[in-house]
Motif scaffolding. Structure first.
Motif, short mmCIF file in Angstrom:
data_model
loop_
_atom_site.label_atom_id
_atom_site.label_comp_id
_atom_site.label_asym_id
_atom_site.label_seq_id
_atom_site.Cartn_x
_atom_site.Cartn_y
_atom_site.Cartn_z
N ASP A 78 46.52 -67.40 35.62
CA ASP A 78 47.97 -67.74 36.25
C ASP A 78 48.33 -69.20 35.94
OD1 ASP A 78 49.51 -65.47 36.98
OD2 ASP A 78 48.02 -65.11 38.53
N ASN A 119 50.64 -64.66 32.35
CA ASN A 119 50.61 -65.67 33.25
C ASN A 119 51.88 -65.61 34.02
OD1 ASN A 119 51.20 -68.15 34.71
ND2 ASN A 119 50.22 -69.44 32.90
N TYR A 120 51.86 -65.11 35.28
CA TYR A 120 53.17 -65.02 36.20
C TYR A 120 53.17 -66.32 36.97
CZ TYR A 120 55.55 -63.99 40.43
OH TYR A 120 56.54 -63.95 41.33
N GLY A 121 52.09 -67.14 37.19
CA GLY A 121 52.30 -68.00 38.13
C GLY A 121 52.77 -69.38 37.56
N GLY A 155 50.29 -61.03 36.02
CA GLY A 155 49.61 -61.78 37.07
C GLY A 155 48.48 -61.26 37.60
N VAL A 158 48.38 -61.96 42.74
CA VAL A 158 49.58 -62.88 42.90
C VAL A 158 50.12 -62.81 44.54
CG1 VAL A 158 50.35 -63.45 40.68
CG2 VAL A 158 51.17 -61.48 41.94
N GLU A 163 46.01 -67.93 44.81
CA GLU A 163 46.51 -67.77 43.44
C GLU A 163 47.40 -69.01 43.10
OE1 GLU A 163 45.80 -65.80 39.92
OE2 GLU A 163 44.78 -65.53 41.88
N ASP A 165 50.58 -70.29 42.02
CA ASP A 165 51.99 -69.89 41.87
C ASP A 165 53.15 -70.76 42.25
OD1 ASP A 165 54.31 -68.22 42.10
OD2 ASP A 165 53.73 -66.84 43.62
N TYR A 176 58.27 -61.29 43.13
CA TYR A 176 57.40 -60.71 42.02
C TYR A 176 57.83 -59.42 41.54
CZ TYR A 176 53.24 -58.62 39.92
OH TYR A 176 52.42 -57.90 39.20
#
Length: 481
Positions: A78, A119-121, A155, A158, A163, A165, A176
């Motif tokens: 992330d 990568n969600y963060g 992610g 998350v 994490e 974010d 999310y």
């Protein structure tokens, strides 16, 4: 001592006389087929903070019969931006830790199944949450290069405060779910319609997380992470006798959540698992984690898990400055760590550790190697019945070609366990193959000798056949008609 006497004295598993008063028994029932087995359970997480171009890595994974990998590794995912091979806030990315190097050096040589965490963060500017177009670009690039990524997860953990974010609503299920449903999922599917996109789940975590995500997001599979213990609370007894079953309890809870959301058939990928969640101690390099890992592999076969990756193949050594090195835990090492294969200490935070050649299979790798003898894609789990003195026996049975295979565990630290093995409808077998990893083999590591499992072959036998399991052991038994 003559040769035959010496062999008998050293044999770890042999057909034993049928007069043991304390014999346990296991009956295998071919008429009770269970879940289909996949060798994608034999997986390892890999990390972008390790130079993946080291030849020892691909060699060790191949020799260890690893069939699946996950990348770029845990929480680093992330913060990681694949195009520039960089991370937010100074996250370290190794030279040779980029995606192209990983695929070329590790994945393609042995045709490993690959899962990627996008990568969600964070976005590339590191000033907001993850950008779906960045993830879609990764999917498109992999497709253009012929890099067969079987699973893409949005992610890593998350739901947790640990994490990274940068969304305005951090670690929030609704945020999310919406980001996946309206951004990541459609963008990644547009880049490759056959890509499998997954979401992260955690049964019982902040009660709203799973129900919200499973109801509102779009996904082709779910990814679950599980660690048996918290640091400082490690127990050999718990790890060996209760933890594997607790894993299945959690999987059943997740299956219940999926059913409630109307997605009962959704595949479950176990993206991370291990014996302790952080600050690994000496238990992680002991026979006890090895036997735990073997049992969890058996549980995952029974549970019908589609794919799993242990945390961690390489990179993650720790010593007594951080991990639990209590004398109450069994083991000889002055180091622990997530790594299943030695990093070649003193690398990666183990400056005071005993040097072990890089790539050496540590005890947990031995459990994976034994499971690889029978975890063949397309085989089926079989029903079993235990009897006799079976309190310290754990058993998993499955088809093996035209024959039958079993993974047997003796959880008694000091005593052998004779086990009478039978298969419904089978009176005789042409051969019995026996492979064992046990405490006596592990104990050689106190002299920095990392022994491999023993192997023996027996000729034609009538059933039931009695096999003696050594103290604290994992034994794979293969019966050929």
């Amino acid at each position: 001592m003559n040769t035959r006497v010496a062999w008998l004295a050293s044999c770890l598993c042999a057909v034993a006389p049928r007069t043991f008063a304390q014999t346990a028994s296991i009956a295998v029932h071919p008429s009770q087929p269970g879940a289909v087995v996949t060798n994608k359970l034999l997986g390892m997480n890999m990390a972008n903070w390790v130079d993946q171009t080291q030849t020892v890595i691909a060699t060790a994974l191949s020799q260890g019969h690893v069939r699946a990998v996950r990348w770029p590794g845990g929480s680093a995912s992330d913060e990681f931006h694949w195009q520039g091979n960089t991370g937010c806030d100074g996250e370290y990315v190794a030279s040779g830790g980029d995606f192209a190097s990983f695929v070329a050096s590790v994945v393609k040589p042995d045709k490993l199944d690959l899962a990627v965490t996008v990568n969600y963060g964070s976005n590339a500017a590191c000033n907001a949450g993850g950008d779906p177009s960045e993830a879609a670009g990764w999917v498109a690039y992999a497709k253009s290069q012929g890099d067969a990524v079987s699973h893409w997860t949005v992610g890593n953990e998350v739901y947790g405060s640990w994490e990274y974010d940068l969304h305005s609503a951090e670690h929030d299920a609704t945020t999310y779910a919406s980001a996946v449903a309206t951004g990541f999922y459609p963008a990644m599917k547009a880049a490759n319609a056959s890509a499998k996109i997954g979401v992260v789940v955690n049964p019982g975590w902040q009660p709203a997380w799973d129900p919200t995500v499973l109801a509102q997001a779009k996904y082709d599979f779910v990814e679950y992470h599980w660690y048996a213990q918290q640091p400082g609370e490690e127990s050999d007894s718990y790890l060996l006798t209760q933890a594997p079953q607790d894993f299945t309890t959690q999987i059943n809870a997740l299956k219940g959540e999926l059913a409630s959301a109307g997605h009962a058939s959704t595949p479950i990928m176990v993206g991370e698992l291990g014996s302790v969640s952080y600050n690994p101690g000496k238990q992680t390099s002991s026979i006890t984690q090895s036997l735990f890992a073997g049992q969890v592999l058996g549980e995952m076969m029974n549970d019908g898990i589609a794919r799993a990756t242990w945390w961690l193949g390489f990179g993650g050594c720790a010593d007594s400055s951080s991990g639990n090195f209590s004398s109450a835990l069994y083991g000889w090492q002055n180091f622990g760590g997530y790594m299943v294969f030695s990093d070649g200490t003193p690398e990666y935070g183990c400056s005071s550790a005993t040097a072990v050649p890089a790539g050496t299979p540590l005890p947990t790798a031995r459990a994976f190697a034994l499971a690889a003898l029978v975890a063949d894609t397309g085989e089926h789990v079989l029903g079993t019945t235990l009897g006799g003195s079976s309190a310290n026996l754990r058993a998993y049975a499955l088809t093996h070609g035209t024959g039958t295979a079993l993974m047997l565990f003796n959880l008694d630290q000091t005593s052998t366990l004779p086990v009478a093995v039978s298969v419904d409808g089978v009176a005789n077998v042409s051969s019995v193959l026996i492979d064992t990893y046990d405490k006596a083999l592990y104990d050689q590591s106190q002299n920095n000798v990392w022994a491999r499992p023993s192997h023996s072959r027996l000729g034609q036998r009538s059933l039931p056949v009695i096999v003696t399991l050594q103290p604290w052991s994992m034994t794979v038994l293969r019966l050929t008609p």
